[in-house]
Scaffold this motif. Structure first.
Motif, PDB file in Angstrom:
ATOM      1  N   GLN A   1      58.871  40.112  39.832  1.00 19.91           N
ATOM      2  CA  GLN A   1      57.491  40.281  40.277  1.00 19.91           C
ATOM      3  C   GLN A   1      57.260  41.745  40.572  1.00 19.91           C
ATOM      4  O   GLN A   1      58.186  42.464  40.941  1.00 19.91           O
ATOM      5  N   ALA A   2      56.020  42.168  40.425  1.00 22.33           N
ATOM      6  CA  ALA A   2      55.643  43.535  40.778  1.00 22.33           C
ATOM      7  C   ALA A   2      54.512  43.498  41.787  1.00 22.33           C
ATOM      8  O   ALA A   2      53.593  42.678  41.678  1.00 22.33           O
ATOM      9  N   THR A   3      54.586  44.368  42.779  1.00 27.27           N
ATOM     10  CA  THR A   3      53.482  44.592  43.711  1.00 27.27           C
ATOM     11  C   THR A   3      52.769  45.846  43.220  1.00 27.27           C
ATOM     12  O   THR A   3      53.412  46.809  42.818  1.00 27.27           O
ATOM     13  N   TYR A   4      51.431  45.820  43.238  1.00 31.32           N
ATOM     14  CA  TYR A   4      50.698  46.918  42.618  1.00 31.32           C
ATOM     15  C   TYR A   4      49.396  47.202  43.356  1.00 31.32           C
ATOM     16  O   TYR A   4      48.901  46.399  44.151  1.00 31.32           O
ATOM     17  N   THR A   5      48.848  48.372  43.073  1.00 31.58           N
ATOM     18  CA  THR A   5      47.512  48.752  43.522  1.00 31.58           C
ATOM     19  C   THR A   5      46.644  48.803  42.275  1.00 31.58           C
ATOM     20  O   THR A   5      46.965  49.513  41.316  1.00 31.58           O
ATOM     21  N   SER A   6      45.577  48.035  42.298  1.00 29.31           N
ATOM     22  CA  SER A   6      44.693  47.954  41.136  1.00 29.31           C
ATOM     23  C   SER A   6      43.891  49.239  40.977  1.00 29.31           C
ATOM     24  O   SER A   6      43.441  49.836  41.947  1.00 29.31           O
ATOM     25  N   SER A   7      43.716  49.633  39.730  1.00 27.86           N
ATOM     26  CA  SER A   7      42.907  50.820  39.439  1.00 27.86           C
ATOM     27  C   SER A   7      41.428  50.466  39.415  1.00 27.86           C
ATOM     28  O   SER A   7      40.595  51.314  39.139  1.00 27.86           O
ATOM     29  N   GLY A   8      41.104  49.217  39.692  1.00 26.23           N
ATOM     30  CA  GLY A   8      39.719  48.771  39.684  1.00 26.23           C
ATOM     31  C   GLY A   8      39.321  48.165  38.357  1.00 26.23           C
ATOM     32  O   GLY A   8      38.201  47.749  38.164  1.00 26.23           O
ATOM     33  N   GLY A   9      40.263  48.080  37.453  1.00 23.89           N
ATOM     34  CA  GLY A   9      40.002  47.500  36.142  1.00 23.89           C
ATOM     35  C   GLY A   9      40.077  45.988  36.202  1.00 23.89           C
ATOM     36  O   GLY A   9      39.896  45.365  37.240  1.00 23.89           O
ATOM     37  N   SER A  10      40.380  45.393  35.080  1.00 22.52           N
ATOM     38  CA  SER A  10      40.423  43.948  34.984  1.00 22.52           C
ATOM     39  C   SER A  10      41.602  43.380  35.760  1.00 22.52           C
ATOM     40  O   SER A  10      42.572  44.064  36.049  1.00 22.52           O
ATOM     41  N   THR A  11      41.508  42.097  36.076  1.00 24.13           N
ATOM     42  CA  THR A  11      42.567  41.385  36.774  1.00 24.13           C
ATOM     43  C   THR A  11      43.708  41.112  35.798  1.00 24.13           C
ATOM     44  O   THR A  11      43.471  40.725  34.664  1.00 24.13           O
ATOM     45  N   PRO A  12      44.961  41.297  36.218  1.00 20.03           N
ATOM     46  CA  PRO A  12      46.084  41.022  35.329  1.00 20.03           C
ATOM     47  C   PRO A  12      46.041  39.592  34.813  1.00 20.03           C
ATOM     48  O   PRO A  12      45.623  38.674  35.513  1.00 20.03           O
ATOM     49  N   GLN A  13      46.485  39.412  33.573  1.00 19.16           N
ATOM     50  CA  GLN A  13      46.496  38.089  32.948  1.00 19.16           C
ATOM     51  C   GLN A  13      47.694  37.254  33.380  1.00 19.16           C
ATOM     52  O   GLN A  13      47.697  36.053  33.201  1.00 19.16           O
ATOM     53  N   HIS A  14      48.725  37.878  33.922  1.00 18.85           N
ATOM     54  CA  HIS A  14      49.936  37.182  34.383  1.00 18.85           C
ATOM     55  C   HIS A  14      50.555  36.331  33.286  1.00 18.85           C
ATOM     56  O   HIS A  14      51.009  35.242  33.531  1.00 18.85           O
ATOM     57  N   THR A  15      50.565  36.824  32.083  1.00 22.70           N
ATOM     58  CA  THR A  15      51.200  36.097  30.987  1.00 22.70           C
ATOM     59  C   THR A  15      52.573  36.669  30.738  1.00 22.70           C
ATOM     60  O   THR A  15      53.045  36.668  29.608  1.00 22.70           O
ATOM     61  N   GLY A  16      53.215  37.171  31.780  1.00 21.97           N
ATOM     62  CA  GLY A  16      54.467  37.889  31.649  1.00 21.97           C
ATOM     63  C   GLY A  16      55.456  37.279  30.682  1.00 21.97           C
ATOM     64  O   GLY A  16      55.573  36.081  30.584  1.00 21.97           O
ATOM     65  N   PHE A  17      56.135  38.112  29.954  1.00 17.50           N
ATOM     66  CA  PHE A  17      57.186  37.687  29.062  1.00 17.50           C
ATOM     67  C   PHE A  17      58.259  38.753  29.042  1.00 17.50           C
ATOM     68  O   PHE A  17      58.031  39.884  29.422  1.00 17.50           O
TER      69      PHE A  17
ATOM     70  N   MET B   1      48.415  44.345  49.332  1.00 17.92           N
ATOM     71  CA  MET B   1      48.502  44.672  47.929  1.00 17.92           C
ATOM     72  C   MET B   1      48.775  43.405  47.127  1.00 17.92           C
ATOM     73  O   MET B   1      49.562  42.573  47.544  1.00 17.92           O
ATOM     74  N   PRO B   2      48.153  43.295  45.967  1.00 19.60           N
ATOM     75  CA  PRO B   2      48.402  42.109  45.142  1.00 19.60           C
ATOM     76  C   PRO B   2      49.793  42.138  44.515  1.00 19.60           C
ATOM     77  O   PRO B   2      50.389  43.195  44.329  1.00 19.60           O
ATOM     78  N   THR B   3      50.267  40.947  44.178  1.00 20.07           N
ATOM     79  CA  THR B   3      51.557  40.767  43.518  1.00 20.07           C
ATOM     80  C   THR B   3      51.342  39.965  42.250  1.00 20.07           C
ATOM     81  O   THR B   3      50.592  38.998  42.250  1.00 20.07           O
ATOM     82  N   THR B   4      52.002  40.357  41.177  1.00 26.45           N
ATOM     83  CA  THR B   4      51.904  39.616  39.926  1.00 26.45           C
ATOM     84  C   THR B   4      52.567  38.251  40.074  1.00 26.45           C
ATOM     85  O   THR B   4      53.339  38.011  41.003  1.00 26.45           O
ATOM     86  N   SER B   5      52.282  37.373  39.138  1.00 27.23           N
ATOM     87  CA  SER B   5      53.003  36.108  39.057  1.00 27.23           C
ATOM     88  C   SER B   5      54.450  36.393  38.686  1.00 27.23           C
ATOM     89  O   SER B   5      54.772  37.448  38.144  1.00 27.23           O
TER      90      SER B   5
END
Length: 184
Positions: free
Chosen positions: A162-178, A1-5
């Motif tokens: 950080q968050a681990t997630y399952t993508s819904s198949g949409g766009s890739t997260p931008q990882h601009t977290g604030f 599973m992918p993980t956010t920045s």
């Protein structure tokens, strides 16, 4: 599973709802701050069981609305004026979902260190803290410390997550977290 920045705080706030002591200078804990001299501070003097309000922030992981979050890991860079078992302790560490503090309290045992370190880690890549989240949820963290000694002061210099997630198949997260202020 992918993980956010990793996302670091850009602003934080003192939020009432628990404890009697307010955090001063909460915005000093912004960003990847590793300076012990620049910090959010809570004066816990007065003896055992004096607890702080919440130090709160919200997290924007950059996920799409229907992505499923599978786990959230939070780290707090924290310390105290004391270097023994009389140093402050975690009181409450919870997540915030859409403005409501809830879920499992992840406070860990043990005194806060005398030097700021990333020694406090909460949750895991598969831990949802007793809640469920999707990418469109507003997610945050609420931290409260409790005093043990009549001379306790607790400090936080930074919060990251950080968050681990399952993508819904949409766009890739931008990882601009604030981090965004939650309450005042």
């Amino acid at each position: 599973m992918p993980t956010t920045s990793l996302v670091y705080g850009s602003s934080l706030a003192n939020t009432t709802g628990t404890g009697s002591k307010a955090w001063s200078n909460p915005t000093n804990a912004a960003g990847n701050n590793t300076s012990d001299a620049t910090r959010a501070t809570v004066d816990l003097t007065g003896g055992f069981s004096v607890s702080s309000n919440y130090l709160t922030c919200t997290l924007a992981f950059g996920l799409t609305g229907s992505d499923t979050i599978n786990g959230i890991t939070v780290a707090v860079r924290r310390f105290s004026t004391l270097n023994d078992t009389d140093a402050p302790l975690d009181n409450i560490i919870k997540l915030i979902k859409n403005g409501t503090i809830g879920g499992t309290n992840k406070a860990v045992a043990g005194a806060w260190p005398q030097v700021g370190t990333w020694s406090a880690n909460y949750g895991s890549t598969s831990d949802l803290w007793g809640l469920t989240f999707i990418g469109s949820d507003t997610i945050g963290v609420a931290i409260s410390a409790i005093g043990v000694d009549p001379n306790d002061f607790a400090y936080v210099t930074a919060i990251r997550a950080q968050a681990t997630y399952t993508s819904s198949g949409g766009s890739t997260p931008q990882h601009t977290g604030f981090f965004k202020l939650l309450g005042a």
